[in-house]
Structure formats: structure tokens, C-alpha cells
Design a protein around this motif. Structure first.
Motif, PDB file in Angstrom:
ATOM      1  N   THR A 194       0.857  -1.188   0.000  1.00 53.41           N
ATOM      2  CA  THR A 194       0.000   0.000   0.000  1.00 53.41           C
ATOM      3  C   THR A 194       0.890   1.234   0.000  1.00 53.41           C
ATOM      4  OG1 THR A 194      -0.082   0.210   2.411  1.00 53.41           O
ATOM      5  CG2 THR A 194      -1.721  -1.224   1.362  1.00 53.41           C
TER       6      THR A 194
ATOM      7  N   SER B  21       1.016   3.638   2.150  1.00 52.31           N
ATOM      8  CA  SER B  21       1.579   3.859   3.485  1.00 52.31           C
ATOM      9  C   SER B  21       2.756   2.927   3.768  1.00 52.31           C
ATOM     10  CB  SER B  21       0.506   3.664   4.556  1.00 52.31           C
ATOM     11  OG  SER B  21      -0.503   4.642   4.444  1.00 52.31           O
ATOM     12  N   GLN B  22       2.727   1.744   3.169  1.00 49.18           N
ATOM     13  CA  GLN B  22       3.793   0.763   3.418  1.00 49.18           C
ATOM     14  C   GLN B  22       5.089   1.080   2.682  1.00 49.18           C
ATOM     15  OE1 GLN B  22       1.639  -2.794   2.262  1.00 49.18           O
ATOM     16  NE2 GLN B  22       1.273  -3.389   4.395  1.00 49.18           N
TER      17      GLN B  22
ATOM     18  N   VAL C 234       6.299   4.191   2.361  1.00 48.32           N
ATOM     19  CA  VAL C 234       6.895   5.408   2.916  1.00 48.32           C
ATOM     20  C   VAL C 234       8.109   5.023   3.756  1.00 48.32           C
ATOM     21  CG1 VAL C 234       6.551   7.420   4.373  1.00 48.32           C
ATOM     22  CG2 VAL C 234       4.679   6.602   2.932  1.00 48.32           C
TER      23      VAL C 234
ATOM     24  N   GLU D 240      -5.837   4.895  -0.704  1.00 49.18           N
ATOM     25  CA  GLU D 240      -4.579   4.796   0.047  1.00 49.18           C
ATOM     26  C   GLU D 240      -4.006   6.174   0.353  1.00 49.18           C
ATOM     27  OE1 GLU D 240      -1.976   2.222  -2.096  1.00 49.18           O
ATOM     28  OE2 GLU D 240      -3.271   0.472  -1.897  1.00 49.18           O
TER      29      GLU D 240
ATOM     30  N   GLU E 261      -5.696   7.455   3.326  1.00 45.61           N
ATOM     31  CA  GLU E 261      -5.147   6.807   4.518  1.00 45.61           C
ATOM     32  C   GLU E 261      -3.834   7.489   4.938  1.00 45.61           C
ATOM     33  OE1 GLU E 261      -3.080   2.547   5.683  1.00 45.61           O
ATOM     34  OE2 GLU E 261      -4.598   2.575   4.096  1.00 45.61           O
ATOM     35  N   LEU E 262      -3.006   7.817   3.952  1.00 49.08           N
ATOM     36  CA  LEU E 262      -1.740   8.510   4.222  1.00 49.08           C
ATOM     37  C   LEU E 262      -1.993   9.884   4.826  1.00 49.08           C
ATOM     38  CD1 LEU E 262       1.393   8.547   3.848  1.00 49.08           C
ATOM     39  CD2 LEU E 262       0.988   9.563   1.601  1.00 49.08           C
TER      40      LEU E 262
ATOM     41  N   SER F 293      -1.901  10.538   8.620  1.00 52.16           N
ATOM     42  CA  SER F 293      -0.637  10.578   9.349  1.00 52.16           C
ATOM     43  C   SER F 293       0.337  11.607   8.776  1.00 52.16           C
ATOM     44  CB  SER F 293       0.022   9.187   9.322  1.00 52.16           C
ATOM     45  OG  SER F 293       0.314   8.809   7.985  1.00 52.16           O
ATOM     46  N   THR F 294      -0.184  12.516   7.941  1.00 50.61           N
ATOM     47  CA  THR F 294       0.694  13.476   7.268  1.00 50.61           C
ATOM     48  C   THR F 294       0.104  14.889   7.325  1.00 50.61           C
ATOM     49  OG1 THR F 294       1.367  11.718   5.721  1.00 50.61           O
ATOM     50  CG2 THR F 294       1.891  13.986   5.085  1.00 50.61           C
TER      51      THR F 294
END
Length: 208
Positions: free
Chosen positions: A66, A68-69, A71, A104, A107-108, A111-112
Motif C-alpha cells: 500500500t 503507506s507501506q 513510505v 490509500e 489513509e496517508l 498521518s501526514t
């Protein structure tokens, strides 16, 4: 999440160095920053940061990971997404693949605080796609006449596609404040005269 596109009309003006250092300084100020290497031809953000990325954008586009994975952790708490051949595929996405990527990205976003697109130089469609998606564009320029000319062309191309685009010019490799403002005044005057648009001054970096 605020998005910033960092670009230039001409290569070799220090765009990726600025992207990396702006990301690092924002992270040091407590912001959650991700720098996205969106340069199709010369993806080298990981090299400039001195960090290896186990996964790249290509892994996210193929569905192996994904967004996020992929990063990776960079200096001072900033994070980054390594680019490469996957950038072109991103721009050309459609249908279910695009829906998955947008999901996705959302989702990021949780946290950003700030997402920085380090784009390639020039006027191709990939560059313009990222700049159109950004809340603000930082246009890197040097006193070199070719760089000034290409910066004007980049601003013109972006405003053609997005008339409300906010463009700040960062002068790199200048002697001092007066030199930076003189170069910016020249570019701003040409832009106002021929495009009827106003560029903003985004600061400068001295030649060192």
C-alpha cells in the motif's frame, strides 16, 4: 493535509536539494512531512537524503504494497516516497486502480501534515499533473537567463491548466538578498506584462 509542488523549468537548479531540506526543516518543527519523489526521469531523492528505500512507488502501483507501506524514514523524522518508473504509471491510472490509490492516499493523509511533490523539470504532462494537484507551487529558479526563461514558461503552462494556481518563486544560487530580489523583479515584471498574472516571492538561497 497540505500539498506543495516543488518544480523548475530547467534542470540542475537545486530543486531536489530544496525539496529535501524543506522537508527536513518542517519535520524539525514538529510537522509530519512526506516528500514524494515525482521525478520520472531522474528520481534521486533517496540518494540526496543518503537513505535507502526498500520499496518504491512501483510496489504500490502493482498492488504489492500500500502507499503507506512504501513510505521510508528520512533524516530528522521526515519521511519520503521513492519514485522512479512508477511515476508515469501513476499519472496514467484509471478505473479500479485509481480508486485504490486515492483510497490509500486518504489513509496517508491521516498521518501526514504536509505532502511535498518533488517533480521533474520542464513542461511535460507528468509534471503538470502533480502541480495541478498541489495547493501551492514553489518554482525554483537561478539567475541564469535560461533558468529565468524556463521558469516563465513553467508558470505560463501551469496557469493555462489551472488559472488559480498559487506560484511562489525561490531564487537559488544568488549572491545576496538584493540579487535575489532583482532577479525576481525581472521575472515578475515579464509575467505581469505578458500573462497578467502575479508571482509571489518565496525567498532565496545564497550561493555557498
Amino acid at each position: 493535509m497540505r500539498t506543495i509542488g516543488i518544480t523548475s523549468g530547467k534542470g540542475g537548479v537545486g530543486k531536489t536539494n530544496l525539496s529535501a531540506n524543506i522537508g527536513i526543516q518542517l519535520a524539525r518543527r514538529g510537522r509530519r512531512v512526506v516528500v514524494f519523489d515525482a521525478d520520472l526521469g531522474l528520481a534521486n531523492l533517496d540518494v540526496i537524503l543518503g537513505c535507502s528505500a526498500p520499496y518504491t512507488l512501483q510496489h504500490a502501483l502493482t498492488g504489492e504494497k500500500t502507499l503507506s507501506q512504501i513510505v521510508a524514514d528520512g533524516p530528522a523524522g521526515m519521511r519520503f516516497i521513492a519514485g522512479g518508473s512508477g511515476v508515469e504509471g501513476l499519472v496514467n491510472m484509471s478505473g479500479p486502480q485509481l480508486d485504490r490509490f486515492l483510497s490509500e492516499l486518504a489513509e496517508l493523509e491521516r498521518s501526514t501534515d504536509i505532502l511535498i511533490f518533488d517533480t521533474g523539470a520542464g513542461l511535460d504532462g507528468t509534471v503538470m499533473t502533480f502541480l495541478q494537484a498541489a495547493d501551492e507551487t514553489l518554482l525554483v529558479c537561478t539567475p541564469d537567463p535560461a533558468s529565468i526563461t524556463d521558469a516563465y514558461a513553467t508558470a505560463k503552462a501551469l496557469w493555462t491548466r489551472r488559472p488559480d494556481a498559487s506560484i511562489r518563486v525561490i531564487l537559488n544560487m544568488v549572491i545576496d538578498d538584493a540579487h535575489a530580489k532583482a532577479v525576481f523583479a525581472k521575472l515578475k515584471s515579464i509575467t505581469e506584462q505578458f500573462l497578467g498574472k502575479t508571482l509571489l516571492f518565496g525567498g532565496f538561497v545564497r550561493m555557498d
